[in-house]
Design a protein around this motif. Sequence first.
Motif, PDB file in Angstrom:
ATOM      1  N   ASP A   1      16.525  22.380  99.802  1.00  0.00           N
ATOM      2  CA  ASP A   1      15.114  22.059 100.037  1.00  0.00           C
ATOM      3  C   ASP A   1      14.655  20.943  99.115  1.00  0.00           C
ATOM      4  OD1 ASP A   1      14.949  23.944 102.005  1.00  0.00           O
ATOM      5  OD2 ASP A   1      13.944  25.459 100.775  1.00  0.00           O
ATOM      6  N   ARG A   2      15.049  21.040  97.852  1.00  0.00           N
ATOM      7  CA  ARG A   2      14.632  20.002  96.906  1.00  0.00           C
ATOM      8  C   ARG A   2      15.350  18.679  97.161  1.00  0.00           C
ATOM      9  NH1 ARG A   2      12.949  22.337  91.015  1.00  0.00           N
ATOM     10  NH2 ARG A   2      11.833  24.172  91.753  1.00  0.00           N
ATOM     11  N   LEU A   3      16.608  18.756  97.550  1.00  0.00           N
ATOM     12  CA  LEU A   3      17.322  17.540  97.897  1.00  0.00           C
ATOM     13  C   LEU A   3      16.671  16.855  99.095  1.00  0.00           C
ATOM     14  CD1 LEU A   3      21.029  18.757  97.506  1.00  0.00           C
ATOM     15  CD2 LEU A   3      19.849  17.087  96.052  1.00  0.00           C
ATOM     16  N   THR A   4      16.275  17.654 100.077  1.00  0.00           N
ATOM     17  CA  THR A   4      15.608  17.097 101.260  1.00  0.00           C
ATOM     18  C   THR A   4      14.270  16.484 100.882  1.00  0.00           C
ATOM     19  OG1 THR A   4      16.674  18.742 102.684  1.00  0.00           O
ATOM     20  CG2 THR A   4      14.726  17.638 103.559  1.00  0.00           C
ATOM     21  N   THR A   5      13.503  17.179 100.024  1.00  0.00           N
ATOM     22  CA  THR A   5      12.234  16.647  99.552  1.00  0.00           C
ATOM     23  C   THR A   5      12.445  15.345  98.788  1.00  0.00           C
ATOM     24  OG1 THR A   5      11.257  18.854  99.387  1.00  0.00           O
ATOM     25  CG2 THR A   5      10.218  17.113  98.096  1.00  0.00           C
ATOM     26  N   ALA A   6      13.480  15.330  97.934  1.00  0.00           N
ATOM     27  CA  ALA A   6      13.781  14.127  97.153  1.00  0.00           C
ATOM     28  C   ALA A   6      14.157  12.965  98.064  1.00  0.00           C
ATOM     29  CB  ALA A   6      14.915  14.410  96.174  1.00  0.00           C
ATOM     30  N   TYR A   7      14.893  13.239  99.130  1.00  0.00           N
ATOM     31  CA  TYR A   7      15.289  12.169 100.057  1.00  0.00           C
ATOM     32  C   TYR A   7      14.068  11.587 100.747  1.00  0.00           C
ATOM     33  CZ  TYR A   7      17.526   9.738 103.919  1.00  0.00           C
ATOM     34  OH  TYR A   7      17.920   8.773 104.820  1.00  0.00           O
ATOM     35  N   ARG A   8      13.182  12.455 101.209  1.00  0.00           N
ATOM     36  CA  ARG A   8      11.969  11.958 101.865  1.00  0.00           C
ATOM     37  C   ARG A   8      11.147  11.108 100.896  1.00  0.00           C
ATOM     38  NH1 ARG A   8      11.446  17.335 104.057  1.00  0.00           N
ATOM     39  NH2 ARG A   8       9.818  17.732 102.505  1.00  0.00           N
ATOM     40  N   TYR A   9      11.052  11.573  99.666  1.00  0.00           N
ATOM     41  CA  TYR A   9      10.282  10.843  98.681  1.00  0.00           C
ATOM     42  C   TYR A   9      10.967   9.537  98.306  1.00  0.00           C
ATOM     43  CZ  TYR A   9       6.777  10.423  95.033  1.00  0.00           C
ATOM     44  OH  TYR A   9       5.725  10.013  94.259  1.00  0.00           O
ATOM     45  N   LEU A  10      12.288   9.543  98.281  1.00  0.00           N
ATOM     46  CA  LEU A  10      13.038   8.331  97.997  1.00  0.00           C
ATOM     47  C   LEU A  10      12.775   7.271  99.061  1.00  0.00           C
ATOM     48  CD1 LEU A  10      15.149   6.998  96.123  1.00  0.00           C
ATOM     49  CD2 LEU A  10      16.923   7.953  97.600  1.00  0.00           C
ATOM     50  N   MET A  11      12.718   7.685 100.322  1.00  0.00           N
ATOM     51  CA  MET A  11      12.418   6.748 101.396  1.00  0.00           C
ATOM     52  C   MET A  11      10.992   6.207 101.266  1.00  0.00           C
ATOM     53  SD  MET A  11      15.227   6.503 103.055  1.00  0.00           S
ATOM     54  CE  MET A  11      15.946   6.657 101.398  1.00  0.00           C
ATOM     55  N   ASN A  12      10.081   7.051 100.777  1.00  0.00           N
ATOM     56  CA  ASN A  12       8.711   6.613 100.543  1.00  0.00           C
ATOM     57  C   ASN A  12       8.648   5.576  99.434  1.00  0.00           C
ATOM     58  OD1 ASN A  12       5.966   7.224  98.851  1.00  0.00           O
ATOM     59  ND2 ASN A  12       5.612   7.398 101.060  1.00  0.00           N
ATOM     60  N   VAL A  13       9.453   5.810  98.389  1.00  0.00           N
ATOM     61  CA  VAL A  13       9.513   4.853  97.284  1.00  0.00           C
ATOM     62  C   VAL A  13      10.066   3.516  97.773  1.00  0.00           C
ATOM     63  CG1 VAL A  13      10.665   4.324  95.104  1.00  0.00           C
ATOM     64  CG2 VAL A  13       9.705   6.595  95.482  1.00  0.00           C
ATOM     65  N   ALA A  14      11.068   3.565  98.631  1.00  0.00           N
ATOM     66  CA  ALA A  14      11.687   2.341  99.133  1.00  0.00           C
ATOM     67  C   ALA A  14      10.695   1.505  99.933  1.00  0.00           C
ATOM     68  CB  ALA A  14      12.898   2.685  99.989  1.00  0.00           C
ATOM     69  N   ASP A  15       9.721   2.159 100.555  1.00  0.00           N
ATOM     70  CA  ASP A  15       8.731   1.443 101.363  1.00  0.00           C
ATOM     71  C   ASP A  15       7.513   0.999 100.552  1.00  0.00           C
ATOM     72  OD1 ASP A  15      10.300   1.783 103.611  1.00  0.00           O
ATOM     73  OD2 ASP A  15       9.313   3.650 104.218  1.00  0.00           O
ATOM     74  N   GLU A  16       7.459   1.405  99.301  1.00  0.00           N
ATOM     75  CA  GLU A  16       6.297   1.065  98.466  1.00  0.00           C
ATOM     76  C   GLU A  16       6.388  -0.391  97.991  1.00  0.00           C
ATOM     77  OE1 GLU A  16       3.021   0.841  96.977  1.00  0.00           O
ATOM     78  OE2 GLU A  16       3.450   2.934  97.555  1.00  0.00           O
ATOM     79  N   SER A  17       5.354  -1.145  98.262  1.00  0.00           N
ATOM     80  CA  SER A  17       5.368  -2.563  97.905  1.00  0.00           C
ATOM     81  C   SER A  17       4.734  -2.850  96.553  1.00  0.00           C
ATOM     82  CB  SER A  17       4.643  -3.378  98.992  1.00  0.00           C
ATOM     83  OG  SER A  17       3.291  -2.913  99.148  1.00  0.00           O
ATOM     84  N   ASP A  18       3.834  -1.984  96.107  1.00  0.00           N
ATOM     85  CA  ASP A  18       3.169  -2.211  94.842  1.00  0.00           C
ATOM     86  C   ASP A  18       4.090  -1.809  93.683  1.00  0.00           C
ATOM     87  OD1 ASP A  18       0.646  -2.739  93.231  1.00  0.00           O
ATOM     88  OD2 ASP A  18       1.103  -0.673  92.643  1.00  0.00           O
ATOM     89  N   PRO A  19       4.455  -2.731  92.785  1.00  0.00           N
ATOM     90  CA  PRO A  19       5.395  -2.427  91.704  1.00  0.00           C
ATOM     91  C   PRO A  19       4.937  -1.291  90.803  1.00  0.00           C
ATOM     92  CG  PRO A  19       5.099  -4.796  91.924  1.00  0.00           C
ATOM     93  CD  PRO A  19       4.064  -4.157  92.801  1.00  0.00           C
ATOM     94  N   SER A  20       3.667  -1.269  90.455  1.00  0.00           N
ATOM     95  CA  SER A  20       3.160  -0.234  89.558  1.00  0.00           C
ATOM     96  C   SER A  20       3.242   1.141  90.207  1.00  0.00           C
ATOM     97  CB  SER A  20       1.716  -0.542  89.164  1.00  0.00           C
ATOM     98  OG  SER A  20       1.203   0.477  88.328  1.00  0.00           O
ATOM     99  N   THR A  21       2.831   1.213  91.457  1.00  0.00           N
ATOM    100  CA  THR A  21       2.888   2.490  92.184  1.00  0.00           C
ATOM    101  C   THR A  21       4.328   2.929  92.382  1.00  0.00           C
ATOM    102  OG1 THR A  21       0.844   1.931  93.356  1.00  0.00           O
ATOM    103  CG2 THR A  21       2.208   3.683  94.294  1.00  0.00           C
ATOM    104  N   ARG A  22       5.194   1.950  92.638  1.00  0.00           N
ATOM    105  CA  ARG A  22       6.608   2.280  92.835  1.00  0.00           C
ATOM    106  C   ARG A  22       7.212   2.874  91.568  1.00  0.00           C
ATOM    107  NH1 ARG A  22      10.979  -2.081  94.979  1.00  0.00           N
ATOM    108  NH2 ARG A  22       9.918  -1.625  96.941  1.00  0.00           N
ATOM    109  N   ARG A  23       6.909   2.283  90.420  1.00  0.00           N
ATOM    110  CA  ARG A  23       7.444   2.805  89.162  1.00  0.00           C
ATOM    111  C   ARG A  23       6.975   4.241  88.904  1.00  0.00           C
ATOM    112  NH1 ARG A  23       6.414  -2.520  87.398  1.00  0.00           N
ATOM    113  NH2 ARG A  23       4.387  -1.878  86.547  1.00  0.00           N
ATOM    114  N   ALA A  24       5.710   4.503  89.198  1.00  0.00           N
ATOM    115  CA  ALA A  24       5.174   5.852  88.999  1.00  0.00           C
ATOM    116  C   ALA A  24       5.884   6.845  89.911  1.00  0.00           C
ATOM    117  CB  ALA A  24       3.674   5.863  89.252  1.00  0.00           C
TER     118      ALA A  24
END
Length: 206
Positions: free
Chosen positions: A128-151
């Motif tokens: 479950d956590r691995l799946t959650t982490a994967y979804r969040y990782l894909m969200n990070v990959a789509d984040e364009s704002d550097p500051s938000t991405r780092r957070a």
Amino acid sequence: MSGANVSLIVAIAGVGGTLASAVITQVLAQRAESRRLDREQQLRAEEQRASESQHKINQLRTCYVQLNAHDRQYRDAMLAYAYAFKSGSADAEAAEVSTARRAQRDTRAEAQLVASDAVLAAESGVNDRLTTAYRYLMNVADESDPSTRRAKISQLIGLLDSIIPQQGRVRALMRLEVHASEELPAWFDSDSQLSTHGRVDADVHG
């Protein structure tokens, strides 16, 4: 009684005794043979049960080794991907995550057929956590704002780190089932994964 009659009676008694002795000897021999055959049959049955038990343990060991390895590889690949975002391009790490994800998914499918309910329940928390982490990782990959991405990367790394204790509990159950250990370690707490799961996910998505 004449001497002839006495001799006849003695002869008859002797023959009867000899015949009776032969019959008794045969009966005792048959009983001994029957007991021997019963013991051999019992030993074969015990050996068969032991062989089947060992085969099951070997099957579980193979399955658990693969499941443990692929869960760890999947987590490590996502962690490497997250850190790669901090330094720039992460194309190579993205490919590794995709490969690790497929391997982990295939191994889980096999484990669902042979693993115990206890191991499946504990490993489901990890998945479950691995799946959650994967979804969040894909969200990070789509984040364009550097500051938000780092957070978000920092939150993602925290989530991936939180999986390590869960994986330790799964391994403890696996080791017990394949007779690598005789009891669960003193630190084992089957409830802790349930108490922290919701909190971590809430922090990530909050």
